[in-house]
Design an enzyme around this catalytic site. Sequence first.
Site, PDB file in Angstrom:
ATOM      1  N   GLU A   7       7.120   4.985   7.602  1.00 37.26           N
ATOM      2  CA  GLU A   7       6.884   4.954   9.050  1.00 37.26           C
ATOM      3  C   GLU A   7       7.126   6.296   9.730  1.00 37.26           C
ATOM      4  OE1 GLU A   7       8.468   0.738  10.506  1.00 37.26           O
ATOM      5  OE2 GLU A   7       9.771   1.627   8.991  1.00 37.26           O
ATOM      6  N   GLY A  52       0.803  -1.209   0.000  1.00 43.42           N
ATOM      7  CA  GLY A  52       0.000   0.000   0.000  1.00 43.42           C
ATOM      8  C   GLY A  52       0.834   1.256   0.000  1.00 43.42           C
ATOM      9  N   GLY A  80      13.499   6.652   3.213  1.00 39.56           N
ATOM     10  CA  GLY A  80      12.194   6.062   3.519  1.00 39.56           C
ATOM     11  C   GLY A  80      11.299   7.004   4.297  1.00 39.56           C
TER      12      GLY A  80
END
Length: 728
Positions: free
Chosen positions: A694, A458, A691
């Site tokens: 998170e 996702g 990234g």
Amino acid sequence: MDRIDARAKVTGAAKYASDHNLPAMVYGHMVTSTIGNGRIVSMDLSAARAAGGVIEIYTPGNRPAFRGTLPPPLAPVFAEARHPLADSEIHYYGQIVAMVVAETIEQARDAAALIKVTYTALPPKSSFEDAKQNPADPPVTGLPLGQPIKKPQDVDIETALAASQVRVEETYDIPPRHHNMMEPHAAVAAWQNGKLTIYSGTQGPAAHALELATVLGVQPADVHVISPYVGGAFGGKAFTWAPALLAAAAALALARPVKVVTSREQLFTVTGHRAASSQTFGLGTHRDGRLNAIKHHTTSQSIVEDPGYRTTPKYYLAPNVDIRLMVTPDMNLPTATIMRAPGDEAGSFALESAMDELAVRLGMDPIELRMKNYLESTLIEAKPYSSKHLDACYRVGAERFGWSRRSTQPAAVTDGDWQVGLGMSTAILDSGRASTTVRVTFRPNGTATVGCATSDAGTGMWTIMAMTGARALEVPVDRIRPALGDSGLPVAGNNDIYGAVGSAATSTVTPAILVAAKEAIGKLVEHATTAAGSPLVGAGDVRYDGGRLVGAGTSVGFGELLTLTRTAEVGAQGTSAPLDESHAYASYAAHFCEVRVNRWTGDPRLGRFTTVVDAGAILNAKTARNQITGGVLFGLAAAMFEEGKVEGATGRISNANLADYLLPVNADTTEIDVHFLDHPDTRLSPTGARGIGELGTVGAAAAFANAVYNATGKRIRTLPITPDKLLA
């Protein structure tokens, strides 16, 4: 750009694991224990066996064959190492005690309800509040988690705190949380000629294949995992759990395809959760706000949730640091596993709440306090950061949010019946990447395939692979065909087989696409000058230019070239270089939150939220903003709603459903202002991207809690922040 998989998902064309139906397929339904500790004395299966359509019932006395254990180092620690149906011992409420296999799912479910299990029950050790009073040292696993961290090694943290001019020491508690992704764990398994094909939602197809092969006792090459679409994961699908193991083993034993789908209630117990934690934070400073000592002592159900190791060493500068983790061993609770920003989410709530309390004690602006203790290199190893613009996040965020209008006096701002407060926090998340392999292939129809055994849970990997492939091959993105979610696609080795985890998929995959594209272009040029039928045979200087081969006054598109040479494909694999370990890598954000609390009901509401992000190059702003927004809401859910409630007497999770386990909906949120600094981090990767999957959740709960304090003058140190706590 829009997600290229979006239309398939919203129209129902995307096939998730349980959407696959195979000829002669049968259905498994799991039965779970109704006690939290004890032993199975007997199981009456007579009524279930007599029910229509029942083919087999697996129990501890009749279990399918498991010939190995989950391979180290990560899976045995982060998943349930004990095989399903291993024995008659009950370790937690909701443990799998049987699986009925029948011709239809309805027959399997109805027969399962007829099974009568007799137990010898013992009092479960399921209360974290009780267990944390007598914690133990963490187990030695070979992983850095759970190991104490000190700076310097002989520091006496209590003495350092006592010598500090201003001190704060408080305890912050976080309850268990559960992944509750839209798509529950599911698997459809089929064997043919000794080889397993399994449709199973997973964050790492290659790792899933390796783990299944090891437990089933076959070669990894004989397991084919197919998982192009994953309906959410949050870490819960990074490792292999009982539903996939049972489906694969039963399919082998019955010589028929088997489908197993986890029910929503079972999802709370059989596939992992975020462990509860209790963190004691001690901060000591000089009067000018410079930190002298940081004490971070945590007790948790598991080393998986180690907030000290993951969080504290990368935030603030201090000469005296003591970080340690204790665990509550042998509890009768389901297995803990990783969940979005494991350790970082919990650790940031405690650290950033404590920093806010310290700012109040000092009478200092929270941003000023953070800047006085700004880290330019890592706290313990003193490695320089590859790229860090957290100071700009503070500055830009404060301006966008209107931080200067914040009242320094708590409970001073009202709007009718609502108390209004502003809070902020820092978010830091380690960045990294693995060395992985990608294959780029040119095809006669003018498209190119970019393939890698990663996953899209996702987070937008379908789109990022297409965009990066288009950039590398200099063609429109609609001519790129990404291939992923398949264990048969390229993978470099054990260091990157876990796929979409650790906010590292983009930084791992995109550099390898650039390498593979260069190799594939070289092969295409060679083909153009040597293949029979090519108009460029023998041309001395052929170059690739925007999808065309150019030389000797001739230009031909690669699709036309392959058609003329009657060639099905030309391509090559490329492996990215390993990460330079001389620097430390992280992504950063500054969160700013406005909270409104009803003075009569204690109802806390989100008013506004701004987050400014330094995450390297932003490859696709639309999907990146989506990831940060989702992460922020994930963290706010911990602040406002989420709590796994365990009955101390039974060990049962009393709210194991989506009516009582509360999650935020649209009415609970507002438009979130996300701003990217967009400074490429080329030390981390050639694409400059770090990234972000998170990052948004880190610190979000603390920003909310700090705003609640500013609104009400009440400091809530136990999540979630609910009206009863604010009215107490």
